[in-house]
Design a protein around this motif. Structure first.
Motif, PDB file in Angstrom:
ATOM      1  N   ARG A  92       0.833  -1.201   0.000  1.00 53.92           N
ATOM      2  CA  ARG A  92       0.000   0.000   0.000  1.00 53.92           C
ATOM      3  C   ARG A  92       0.867   1.251   0.000  1.00 53.92           C
ATOM      4  O   ARG A  92       0.639   2.178  -0.769  1.00 53.92           O
ATOM      5  CB  ARG A  92      -0.920   0.009   1.234  1.00 53.92           C
ATOM      6  N   GLU A  93       1.873   1.264   0.869  1.00 55.54           N
ATOM      7  CA  GLU A  93       2.770   2.417   0.942  1.00 55.54           C
ATOM      8  C   GLU A  93       3.476   2.645  -0.393  1.00 55.54           C
ATOM      9  O   GLU A  93       3.570   3.775  -0.865  1.00 55.54           O
ATOM     10  CB  GLU A  93       3.820   2.210   2.041  1.00 55.54           C
ATOM     11  N   TYR A  94       3.972   1.566  -0.995  1.00 55.71           N
ATOM     12  CA  TYR A  94       4.709   1.670  -2.261  1.00 55.71           C
ATOM     13  C   TYR A  94       3.786   2.163  -3.377  1.00 55.71           C
ATOM     14  O   TYR A  94       4.167   3.034  -4.162  1.00 55.71           O
ATOM     15  CB  TYR A  94       5.321   0.310  -2.603  1.00 55.71           C
ATOM     16  N   ALA A  95       2.564   1.638  -3.454  1.00 53.95           N
ATOM     17  CA  ALA A  95       1.620   2.060  -4.494  1.00 53.95           C
ATOM     18  C   ALA A  95       1.252   3.530  -4.326  1.00 53.95           C
ATOM     19  O   ALA A  95       1.234   4.292  -5.307  1.00 53.95           O
ATOM     20  CB  ALA A  95       0.375   1.183  -4.451  1.00 53.95           C
ATOM     21  N   LEU A  96       0.957   3.947  -3.095  1.00 60.70           N
ATOM     22  CA  LEU A  96       0.639   5.352  -2.848  1.00 60.70           C
ATOM     23  C   LEU A  96       1.837   6.256  -3.151  1.00 60.70           C
ATOM     24  O   LEU A  96       1.682   7.346  -3.705  1.00 60.70           O
ATOM     25  CB  LEU A  96       0.200   5.562  -1.397  1.00 60.70           C
ATOM     26  N   PHE A  97       3.031   5.788  -2.789  1.00 61.98           N
ATOM     27  CA  PHE A  97       4.247   6.544  -3.049  1.00 61.98           C
ATOM     28  C   PHE A  97       4.383   6.818  -4.551  1.00 61.98           C
ATOM     29  O   PHE A  97       4.628   7.951  -4.963  1.00 61.98           O
ATOM     30  CB  PHE A  97       5.456   5.763  -2.524  1.00 61.98           C
ATOM     31  N   PHE A  98       4.199   5.785  -5.374  1.00 60.16           N
ATOM     32  CA  PHE A  98       4.321   5.970  -6.821  1.00 60.16           C
ATOM     33  C   PHE A  98       3.174   6.819  -7.373  1.00 60.16           C
ATOM     34  O   PHE A  98       3.375   7.623  -8.280  1.00 60.16           O
ATOM     35  CB  PHE A  98       4.422   4.626  -7.546  1.00 60.16           C
TER      36      PHE A  98
END
Length: 175
Positions: A92-98
């Protein structure tokens, strides 16, 4: 400062109160800027390495360089800038970050478009130059995009322990 034994030490004065109140934010911002600067260098160097020494096509090289640099930025921000923040689902963090990176990129492109095509249609000798393009994209666009990224990462990606996630807020509203 108060000197009573066992009492909490407080500092007087405007500068000290500002440091006490916003010092954590300044530390986070400086770490964020350091990680971003290194990621920018990785992106720049890897893109030029791939296009000049390995003759990789420009869009492919830019995609590879950007993904690697953004991954570095994610790891640097997760494990250094905001290491004190609660961890949630890494995917979730990685997807939101991108996602927020893409919005930040859109801000830079919008600044370039306004300068080049909006203002450039009125004053082409000023706003349709390489210097104006670089200022609009890398100074104004990157600056505004960086402020947006800092706010969005801090608010939505690397959530503070007391800040509810979007799912928690929605669950509370239904109750």
């Amino acid at each position: 400062m108060t000197g009573e034994p066992g009492s909490r030490q407080t500092r007087s004065g405007l500068v000290h109160s500002l440091i006490d109140r916003f010092g954590h934010l300044v530390r986070e911002l400086s770490k964020f800027a350091t990680v971003g600067g290194i990621a920018f260098f990785i992106d720049f160097a890897l893109f030029n390495y791939l296009t000049s020494l390995h003759e990789v096509e420009q869009l492919t090289a830019k995609t590879i360089a950007t993904v690697i640099a953004a991954t570095f930025a994610f790891l640097g921000n997760r494990f250094w800038t905001w290491r004190h923040r609660k961890r949630s689902n890494p995917a979730r963090e990685y997807a939101l970050f991108f996602f927020f990176n893409a919005v930040g990129l859109g801000i830079a492109v919008a600044c370039l478009a306004v300068s080049r095509y909006g203002l450039g249609s009125i004053w082409p000798q000023i706003f349709q130059t390489r210097l104006a393009d670089n200022i609009a994209s890398f100074v104004v666009g990157t600056g505004l995009g960086t402020l947006f990224r800092f706010w969005s990462y801090r608010r939505f990606v690397f959530v503070d322990a007391g800040t509810p996630t979007v799912a928690e807020v929605n669950r509370d509203r239904r109750a």
